[in-house]
Scaffold this motif. Structure first.
Motif, PDB file in Angstrom:
ATOM      1  N   UNK A   1       0.825  -1.204   0.000  1.00 54.60           N
ATOM      2  CA  UNK A   1       0.000   0.000   0.000  1.00 54.60           C
ATOM      3  C   UNK A   1       0.865   1.262   0.000  1.00 54.60           C
ATOM      4  N   UNK A   2       1.947   1.248   0.783  1.00 55.01           N
ATOM      5  CA  UNK A   2       2.841   2.410   0.840  1.00 55.01           C
ATOM      6  C   UNK A   2       3.506   2.630  -0.515  1.00 55.01           C
ATOM      7  N   UNK A   3       3.917   1.526  -1.150  1.00 53.81           N
ATOM      8  CA  UNK A   3       4.541   1.626  -2.470  1.00 53.81           C
ATOM      9  C   UNK A   3       3.562   2.190  -3.500  1.00 53.81           C
ATOM     10  N   UNK A   4       2.330   1.724  -3.449  1.00 56.25           N
ATOM     11  CA  UNK A   4       1.325   2.211  -4.390  1.00 56.25           C
ATOM     12  C   UNK A   4       1.048   3.697  -4.184  1.00 56.25           C
ATOM     13  N   UNK A   5       0.955   4.107  -2.931  1.00 52.50           N
ATOM     14  CA  UNK A   5       0.720   5.523  -2.637  1.00 52.50           C
ATOM     15  C   UNK A   5       1.888   6.389  -3.094  1.00 52.50           C
ATOM     16  N   UNK A   6       3.114   5.863  -2.974  1.00 52.74           N
ATOM     17  CA  UNK A   6       4.291   6.621  -3.398  1.00 52.74           C
ATOM     18  C   UNK A   6       4.265   6.864  -4.909  1.00 52.74           C
ATOM     19  N   UNK A   7       3.986   5.801  -5.678  1.00 58.75           N
ATOM     20  CA  UNK A   7       3.931   5.944  -7.134  1.00 58.75           C
ATOM     21  C   UNK A   7       2.779   6.856  -7.536  1.00 58.75           C
ATOM     22  N   UNK A   8       1.617   6.639  -6.922  1.00 62.80           N
ATOM     23  CA  UNK A   8       0.451   7.445  -7.258  1.00 62.80           C
ATOM     24  C   UNK A   8       0.681   8.912  -6.914  1.00 62.80           C
ATOM     25  N   UNK A   9       1.278   9.171  -5.753  1.00 60.72           N
ATOM     26  CA  UNK A   9       1.541  10.548  -5.358  1.00 60.72           C
ATOM     27  C   UNK A   9       2.543  11.212  -6.290  1.00 60.72           C
ATOM     28  N   UNK A  10       3.556  10.450  -6.704  1.00 50.60           N
ATOM     29  CA  UNK A  10       4.563  11.010  -7.614  1.00 50.60           C
ATOM     30  C   UNK A  10       3.941  11.401  -8.948  1.00 50.60           C
ATOM     31  N   UNK A  11       3.116  10.512  -9.506  1.00 49.64           N
ATOM     32  CA  UNK A  11       2.486  10.796 -10.799  1.00 49.64           C
ATOM     33  C   UNK A  11       1.446  11.904 -10.661  1.00 49.64           C
ATOM     34  N   UNK A  12       0.627  11.834  -9.619  1.00 47.72           N
ATOM     35  CA  UNK A  12      -0.461  12.807  -9.460  1.00 47.72           C
ATOM     36  C   UNK A  12       0.076  14.224  -9.257  1.00 47.72           C
ATOM     37  N   UNK A  13       1.129  14.364  -8.456  1.00 45.67           N
ATOM     38  CA  UNK A  13       1.674  15.708  -8.227  1.00 45.67           C
ATOM     39  C   UNK A  13       2.282  16.283  -9.493  1.00 45.67           C
ATOM     40  N   UNK A  14       2.919  15.430 -10.298  1.00 52.74           N
ATOM     41  CA  UNK A  14       3.504  15.919 -11.555  1.00 52.74           C
ATOM     42  C   UNK A  14       2.403  16.322 -12.539  1.00 52.74           C
ATOM     43  N   UNK A  15       1.334  15.542 -12.589  1.00 56.36           N
ATOM     44  CA  UNK A  15       0.209  15.900 -13.477  1.00 56.36           C
ATOM     45  C   UNK A  15      -0.436  17.202 -13.008  1.00 56.36           C
ATOM     46  N   UNK A  16      -0.638  17.332 -11.710  1.00 57.87           N
ATOM     47  CA  UNK A  16      -1.234  18.551 -11.163  1.00 57.87           C
ATOM     48  C   UNK A  16      -0.355  19.755 -11.454  1.00 57.87           C
ATOM     49  N   UNK A  17       0.944  19.596 -11.252  1.00 53.56           N
ATOM     50  CA  UNK A  17       1.857  20.700 -11.526  1.00 53.56           C
ATOM     51  C   UNK A  17       1.840  21.103 -12.994  1.00 53.56           C
ATOM     52  N   UNK A  18       1.846  20.115 -13.880  1.00 53.02           N
ATOM     53  CA  UNK A  18       1.814  20.412 -15.312  1.00 53.02           C
ATOM     54  C   UNK A  18       0.507  21.101 -15.697  1.00 53.02           C
ATOM     55  N   UNK A  19      -0.611  20.642 -15.116  1.00 49.06           N
ATOM     56  CA  UNK A  19      -1.906  21.256 -15.431  1.00 49.06           C
ATOM     57  C   UNK A  19      -1.954  22.702 -14.970  1.00 49.06           C
ATOM     58  N   UNK A  20      -1.458  22.970 -13.762  1.00 49.82           N
ATOM     59  CA  UNK A  20      -1.468  24.340 -13.239  1.00 49.82           C
ATOM     60  C   UNK A  20      -0.593  25.260 -14.082  1.00 49.82           C
ATOM     61  N   UNK A  21       0.565  24.776 -14.482  1.00 47.81           N
ATOM     62  CA  UNK A  21       1.471  25.606 -15.297  1.00 47.81           C
ATOM     63  C   UNK A  21       0.847  25.899 -16.662  1.00 47.81           C
ATOM     64  N   UNK A  22       0.308  24.869 -17.305  1.00 49.44           N
ATOM     65  CA  UNK A  22      -0.287  25.057 -18.628  1.00 49.44           C
ATOM     66  C   UNK A  22      -1.517  25.955 -18.567  1.00 49.44           C
ATOM     67  N   UNK A  23      -2.350  25.755 -17.552  1.00 48.38           N
ATOM     68  CA  UNK A  23      -3.533  26.598 -17.414  1.00 48.38           C
ATOM     69  C   UNK A  23      -3.143  28.041 -17.126  1.00 48.38           C
ATOM     70  N   UNK A  24      -2.106  28.233 -16.340  1.00 47.46           N
ATOM     71  CA  UNK A  24      -1.651  29.593 -16.039  1.00 47.46           C
ATOM     72  C   UNK A  24      -1.168  30.295 -17.302  1.00 47.46           C
ATOM     73  N   UNK A  25      -0.424  29.572 -18.125  1.00 49.59           N
ATOM     74  CA  UNK A  25       0.070  30.167 -19.377  1.00 49.59           C
ATOM     75  C   UNK A  25      -1.090  30.567 -20.281  1.00 49.59           C
ATOM     76  N   UNK A  26      -2.057  29.646 -20.467  1.00 45.76           N
ATOM     77  CA  UNK A  26      -3.200  29.956 -21.320  1.00 45.76           C
ATOM     78  C   UNK A  26      -4.045  31.079 -20.733  1.00 45.76           C
ATOM     79  N   UNK A  27      -4.188  31.082 -19.411  1.00 46.15           N
ATOM     80  CA  UNK A  27      -4.976  32.125 -18.768  1.00 46.15           C
ATOM     81  C   UNK A  27      -4.329  33.495 -18.941  1.00 46.15           C
ATOM     82  N   UNK A  28      -3.011  33.547 -18.796  1.00 44.26           N
ATOM     83  CA  UNK A  28      -2.299  34.820 -18.967  1.00 44.26           C
ATOM     84  C   UNK A  28      -2.438  35.325 -20.404  1.00 44.26           C
ATOM     85  N   UNK A  29      -2.255  34.423 -21.371  1.00 44.30           N
ATOM     86  CA  UNK A  29      -2.395  34.822 -22.769  1.00 44.30           C
ATOM     87  C   UNK A  29      -3.805  35.312 -23.073  1.00 44.30           C
TER      88      UNK A  29
END
Length: 354
Positions: A1-29
């Motif tokens: 369970x700990x291993x699964x949470x580690x992988x899921x957290x790693x992927x989810x945070x990177x996806x969230x970060x990418x979404x926020x950055x991309x949305x910020x760029x489009x929003x600014x434009x």
């Protein structure tokens, strides 16, 4: 369970970060084009924030697939560089299971994409259009061009509509028989939706055609039975509105439509296939997890995954356009690219997993 949470957290945070950055760029434009207009209208910072908030659902729709691709590539490459994948496989965890641990993150993006595309954006777009119209200075307001559309067997011309779609102004209805011959023309100052699948026409002037004869009559009000609904009117009078699954289905069932049947059939399929684009993006990024970065294989797979994801978006868009024009079956136009690229991603992963 700990291993699964580690992988899921790693992927989810990177996806969230990418979404926020991309949305910020489009929003600014986007805000660069409209901020001056909003401030000139005296709406202040609150107006800018209101505009930005109503644009968020559409922006998320645009960035969701790329965010999953970028987040997956970053997360899996990090796990591979840190030898975390090697350690997990050495302990008996297969590559399939590692990817499976990350799937809930893509599923969450898929569900949020459906929520934005089918629920939030169809409500935010008319509200934004109405707010923008009402805050436009009187001297700068332009008279909207009349719209022509089909409502079942009827052809309709209208001068404008209310924001909620329950009122249509300057209505002219052309009614035809089964052979497509004009038999009646109704001109009314306003059409109001009264519920139950019927509209009330105010001050209608009806002209009936029988051969070479034309008989005209007037009335205070009359009922216009049609499958047209206020949601259809909002879409017809919106600016570049994207049909939802419900509005596309209504258009195919003789609701309001101003485009070919193939257009609505394609968007009906796309409403179901669209969210799976995020899952395909995760599969395209998955081979990076099995790459050997010491030998340079990681850089190759990282570049190939990014290129494949972008090419997938281009191919999917081109096939969808062919489906909208009727040059390709709507089912093939929408599902072909996800199926082909998903299969290629799985095949690559299987080859690396051995």
């Amino acid at each position: 369970m700990i291993l699964q949470l580690h992988v899921l957290r790693t992927v989810a945070t990177r996806i969230l970060g990418a979404a926020l950055i991309l949305m910020s760029i489009l929003q600014i434009l986007d805000l660069l084009d409209v901020t001056n207009d909003i401030l000139d209208r005296g709406l202040g910072v609150a107006g800018v924030a209101f505009y930005a908030a109503l644009r968020l659902p559409r922006l998320f729709e645009q960035v969701a697939p790329i965010a999953v691709l970028a987040g997956g590539l970053f997360a899996f490459s990090q796990l591979a560089r840190e030898s975390a994948v090697v350690a997990m496989r050495a302990s008996g965890v297969s590559g399939y299971r590692i990817v499976g641990m990350a799937v809930p993150a893509a599923v969450a993006v898929m569900l949020l994409d459906v929520l934005c595309g089918q629920v939030l954006a169809p409500r935010a777009d008319p509200a934004l259009a109405d707010w923008w119209k009402n805050t436009t200075p009187v001297a700068e307001r332009k008279v909207p061009a009349p719209r022509t559309f089909r409502a079942g067997a009827d052809l309709v011309m209208a001068a404008g509509a209310s924001a909620d779609g329950r009122d249509i102004n300057g209505v002219t209805v052309f009614r035809r028989d089964a052979k497509g011959i004009l038999i009646e023309k109704i001109e009314a100052t306003r059409a109001h939706y009264k519920g139950g699948g019927a509209w009330t026409l105010d001050q209608p002037r009806t002209t009936r055609f029988a051969g070479d004869l034309a008989q005209t009559s007037t009335a205070t009000t009359t009922t216009w039975p049609t499958a047209l609904r206020p949601q259809d009117v909002q879409g017809l009078f919106g600016d570049d509105a994207v049909p939802t699954a419900a509005s596309a289905r209504r258009a195919l069932e003789n609701g309001g439509s101003d485009r070919p049947e193939s257009f609505y059939a394609t968007h009906l399929q796309a409403a179901f296939a669209g969210p799976f684009v995020s899952l395909v993006m995760l599969l395209l990024s998955a081979p990076v997890a099995l790459a050997n970065f010491r030998s340079g294989q990681g850089a190759v797979l990282l570049t190939a995954g990014l290129a494949a994801g972008l090419f997938f978006l281009v191919a999917n868009g081109m096939l969808t356009a062919l489906g909208e024009s009727g040059s390709l079956s709507p089912f093939l136009a929408v599902w072909a690219a996800p199926a082909i690229f998903g299969a290629l991603a799985v095949r690559t992963f299987l080859a690396l997993e051995g």
